[in-house]
Design a protein around this motif. Structure first.
Motif, PDB file in Angstrom:
ATOM      1  N   HIS A 197       0.846  -1.197   0.000  1.00 33.59           N
ATOM      2  CA  HIS A 197       0.000   0.000   0.000  1.00 33.59           C
ATOM      3  C   HIS A 197       0.881   1.247   0.000  1.00 33.59           C
ATOM      4  O   HIS A 197       1.880   1.330   0.715  1.00 33.59           O
ATOM      5  N   GLU A 215      -2.701   0.249  -3.978  1.00 28.72           N
ATOM      6  CA  GLU A 215      -3.499  -0.422  -2.961  1.00 28.72           C
ATOM      7  C   GLU A 215      -2.752  -1.619  -2.380  1.00 28.72           C
ATOM      8  O   GLU A 215      -2.818  -1.896  -1.191  1.00 28.72           O
ATOM      9  N   SER A 216      -2.034  -2.340  -3.233  1.00 28.33           N
ATOM     10  CA  SER A 216      -1.251  -3.501  -2.818  1.00 28.33           C
ATOM     11  C   SER A 216      -0.204  -3.755  -3.891  1.00 28.33           C
ATOM     12  O   SER A 216      -0.074  -2.971  -4.842  1.00 28.33           O
ATOM     13  N   ALA A 221      -4.980   1.552  -6.764  1.00 31.13           N
ATOM     14  CA  ALA A 221      -6.313   1.678  -6.174  1.00 31.13           C
ATOM     15  C   ALA A 221      -7.362   2.004  -7.229  1.00 31.13           C
ATOM     16  O   ALA A 221      -8.510   1.566  -7.131  1.00 31.13           O
ATOM     17  N   ASN A 228     -14.552  -2.752  -3.027  1.00 29.10           N
ATOM     18  CA  ASN A 228     -13.290  -2.091  -2.685  1.00 29.10           C
ATOM     19  C   ASN A 228     -12.942  -0.943  -3.625  1.00 29.10           C
ATOM     20  O   ASN A 228     -11.946  -0.246  -3.414  1.00 29.10           O
ATOM     21  N   ASP A 238     -10.595   0.584   4.199  1.00 26.15           N
ATOM     22  CA  ASP A 238     -10.040  -0.746   4.418  1.00 26.15           C
ATOM     23  C   ASP A 238      -9.857  -0.977   5.914  1.00 26.15           C
ATOM     24  O   ASP A 238     -10.026  -0.066   6.731  1.00 26.15           O
ATOM     25  N   HIS A 246      -7.042   8.086  -2.417  1.00 23.14           N
ATOM     26  CA  HIS A 246      -5.870   7.735  -3.222  1.00 23.14           C
ATOM     27  C   HIS A 246      -5.782   8.687  -4.412  1.00 23.14           C
ATOM     28  O   HIS A 246      -6.812   9.077  -4.982  1.00 23.14           O
TER      29      HIS A 246
END
Length: 388
Positions: A197, A215-216, A221, A228, A238, A246
């Motif tokens: 993130h 996001e990951s 994102a 989500n 989250d 974001h």
């Protein structure tokens, strides 16, 4: 660059649906809670920490130092019972283009801002539109603006695009340097390498944090779907962070589409008449800026190394300003300043040093200047990507 970073185990409470709040966590000795996810080590000097997921992070200490050499720190941080209070000079602490230049007649001037961030952000029943002028603040005290120019058209892309330097900023008529889109030159406490993130890069006037694009690992994102997915304000919830925003590089609204929370009106009096609802895209088709810079080769570079970049120019594309002869006086790609610059014909060769903590996976802009006083400037968006 040094940051204070303290890790902790965090417990969470599921309230309802997708709404989460951080539960009380065991925090390190010396930190006093002042409300919400904010803490202070009273010092002296006082140092403010934000509980970002499983970590307590000092977001501001790096940015406090005096970057414009006037003897006054960039930032001063304090608080009262309701808000974090940030006094800011609004002056960028990263390289910028020379202003004024051929595409912007304004100079960057020191400001005297005082911004208030609610310590405990509250979701609102309605979305507040983002007004003209400051809509939030990056960690370095430079303000975010909405995506529009004064005529209400998209200032980031299309026929009304305004000339932003490679750090995605420029000054308006009162000398306020500001960002209309993701400011890739703003340093944050963590390397944003796209493997987890993204870190916080700033805050909106409702007190909710603004994070970088990821996001990951490998997932932006803005590419999420289902429950989500980002909402019309560019935010979502989250388990670790609660509600947050974001940035969305290359996609409207770029930073904020509206405020999901209750806004602090004192930060921008335009909020009194901002109205309700998210903003909508007003991009006009076409191209206003001269596409003189056609390509950068290679288009992808590795972090932690020096690189030689070939920049191809097209003199015929210089409609408003003829392409000067000789080598540029300044070339910058994202936050990277050219160490060496040469030109042969329509090829400019530059050498850049890409630090190991450079933002990865995001396309960076390139700008070029000819002349030192009111230089002739050219720009290419999304010109270079940093990889592993």
């Amino acid at each position: 660059m040094k940051y204070r970073l303290i890790c902790t185990a965090v417990a969470f409470a599921l309230l309802s649906g997708m709404n989460y709040l951080l539960a009380e966590a065991t925090r390190p000795a010396g930190l006093k809670s002042i409300g919400g996810q904010w803490f202070v080590n009273e010092g002296p000097p006082p140092v403010y920490y934000y509980q970002d997921g499983e970590q307590f992070v000092d977001l501001f200490s790096y940015h406090i130092k005096d970057s414009n050499k006037d003897g006054i720190p960039n930032l001063a941080v304090s608080h009262d019972e309701r808000c974090l209070i940030i006094e800011s000079q609004g002056y960028p602490n990263h390289p910028t283009a020379v202003f004024p230049n051929s595409d912007n007649p304004n100079s960057i001037l020191v400001q005297k801002f005082e911004f208030r961030l609610p310590l405990v952000p509250q979701k609102s029943d309605t979305i507040t539109s983002v007004p003209m002028g400051p809509i939030g603040m990056a960690l370095n005290g430079v303000v975010f603006f909405n995506p529009f120019e004064r005529g209400g058209k998209n200032a980031v892309e299309g026929y009304a695009e305004e000339w932003l330097d490679s750090c995605c900023g420029h000054p308006q008529q009162h000398g306020v340097y500001h960002y209309h889109k993701y400011p890739s030159c703003v340093k944050s406490p963590f390397k944003d390498d796209g493997k987890q993130h993204s870190p916080i890069i700033g805050f909106a006037w409702d007190g909710y944090p603004v994070y970088g694009p990821y996001e990951s690992s490998g997932v932006k994102a803005m590419d999420l779907s289902g429950e989500n997915a980002l909402d019309v304000c560019n935010g979502h919830t989250d388990k670790l962070r609660g509600y947050h925003y974001h940035v969305t590089p290359g996609r409207f609204p770029y930073i904020l589409g509206g405020y999901a929370g209750v806004v602090e009106i004192s930060n921008n009096h335009g909020l009194n008449r901002a109205g309700e609802g998210p903003i909508t895209d007003s991009t006009e088709p076409g191209e206003r800026l001269d596409p003189v810079i056609t390509e950068l080769r290679p288009g992808t570079v590795a972090a932690g190394k020096k690189h030689t970049i070939r920049i191809e120019l097209d003199p015929k594309a210089a409609r408003r300003h003829p392409l000067p002869k000789g080598a540029p006086t300044w070339v910058q790609i994202g936050p990277f300043e050219s160490l060496k610059t040469a030109r042969q014909g329509n090829i400019v060769t530059v050498e850049i040093d890409v630090p190991v903590d450079s933002p990865e996976g995001v396309l960076l802009d390139c700008h070029m200047e000819f002349g030192s006083k009111t230089p002739v400037v050219f720009k290419k968006n999304n010109a270079l990507r940093v990889s592993e």
